[in-house]
Design an enzyme around this catalytic site. Sequence first.
Site, PDB file in Angstrom:
ATOM      1  CB  SER A 144      36.392  39.653  38.985  1.00 16.31           C
ATOM      2  OG  SER A 144      35.796  38.400  39.715  1.00 16.31           O
ATOM      3  CE1 TYR A 157      35.364  41.282  43.143  1.00 20.09           C
ATOM      4  CE2 TYR A 157      36.929  43.179  43.490  1.00 20.09           C
ATOM      5  CZ  TYR A 157      36.762  41.670  42.939  1.00 20.09           C
ATOM      6  OH  TYR A 157      37.673  41.078  42.315  1.00 20.09           O
ATOM      7  CE  LYS A 161      37.844  43.622  39.867  1.00 18.00           C
ATOM      8  NZ  LYS A 161      39.115  44.193  39.162  1.00 18.00           N
TER       9      LYS A 161
HETATM   10  C1  RM4 Z   1      37.449  37.734  42.829  1.00 14.44           C
HETATM   11  C2  RM4 Z   1      36.644  36.440  43.271  1.00 14.44           C
HETATM   12  C3  RM4 Z   1      37.449  35.745  44.207  1.00 14.44           C
HETATM   13  C4  RM4 Z   1      37.917  36.468  45.441  1.00 14.44           C
HETATM   14  C5  RM4 Z   1      38.613  38.105  44.946  1.00 14.44           C
HETATM   15  C6  RM4 Z   1      38.800  38.862  45.922  1.00 14.44           C
HETATM   16  O1  RM4 Z   1      36.393  38.336  41.736  1.00 14.44           O
HETATM   17  O2  RM4 Z   1      35.285  36.891  43.970  1.00 14.44           O
HETATM   18  O3  RM4 Z   1      36.710  34.708  44.722  1.00 14.44           O
HETATM   19  O4  RM4 Z   1      38.688  35.910  46.072  1.00 14.44           O
HETATM   20  O5  RM4 Z   1      37.583  38.606  43.987  1.00 14.44           O
END
Ligand code: RM4
Length: 254
Positions: A144, A157, A161
């Site tokens: 991500s 989170y 990632k």
């Molecule tokens: C991604 C990023 C996005 C979020 C998703 C859940 O890595 O942070 O902005 O909407 O995660």
Amino acid sequence: MKLLEGKTVLVTGASTGIGRAAAIGAAQHGANVAINYAHSDGPAHSCVAEIEALGQRAIAVKGDVADPQTAQAFVAKAVEAFGKVDVMVSNAGICPFHAFLDMPVDVVERTFKVNLHGAYFMVQAAAQQMVKQGHGGSIVAISSISALVGGEYQTHYTPTKAGVHSLMQSTAIALGKHGIRCNSVLPGTILTEINKDDLADVEKREYMEQRTPLGRLGQPEDLAGPIVFLASDMAAYVTGAALLVDGGMYVNLQ
Ligand code: RM4
């Protein structure tokens, strides 16, 4: 041009969102596909039906990627159905947005177990099979933009990632001798189930859109091409790499 003709592609978390788009994208490029999913049978079966409508074969295997046995069972089912594993797309992930100071232990642990441990076990199981087969393969992990930047409500989170991205760098080294390539894709803000509630906040959604030079948030289908590319022989000399797919969000300071 079909980039994955005759290949067997495995995708985790593929009943919806990026995983579903990757599975269908692989089928559009000639692959047979095994999808993993955790919860709802309906969307998983409709994904299989969509792949079969393209003239390719597909199976859906239910399992929680946080359980190490799920990875072994998923790979075994794919080999039983298609005889081999050529590509693993490790996509399954969760992001239950929550403030840091009162973040519950179970939310932290679940997020790590799904996003990082799950990716580890799936990548390992696929690589074990690829090594046994002896003709290489490609592993694509969905990391991500959040591997590179933070989020106030994503303290549990973003480390997962970053870990997924790092896992690809290390497995690229460990598996290069076996002809197995490992790369990560770093999606930006893509409209999926994972952030439906978060982006229901109009102000938040407008802020994220304004941060994106291409002027829109991503759709799951925007990830299919980059994933298929990294999975295919078009990326024959690409391993240990990371591909941002974020509409330019990451570089947009001012
Ligand atoms: C991604 C990023 C996005 C979020 C998703 C859940 O890595 O942070 O902005 O909407 O995660």
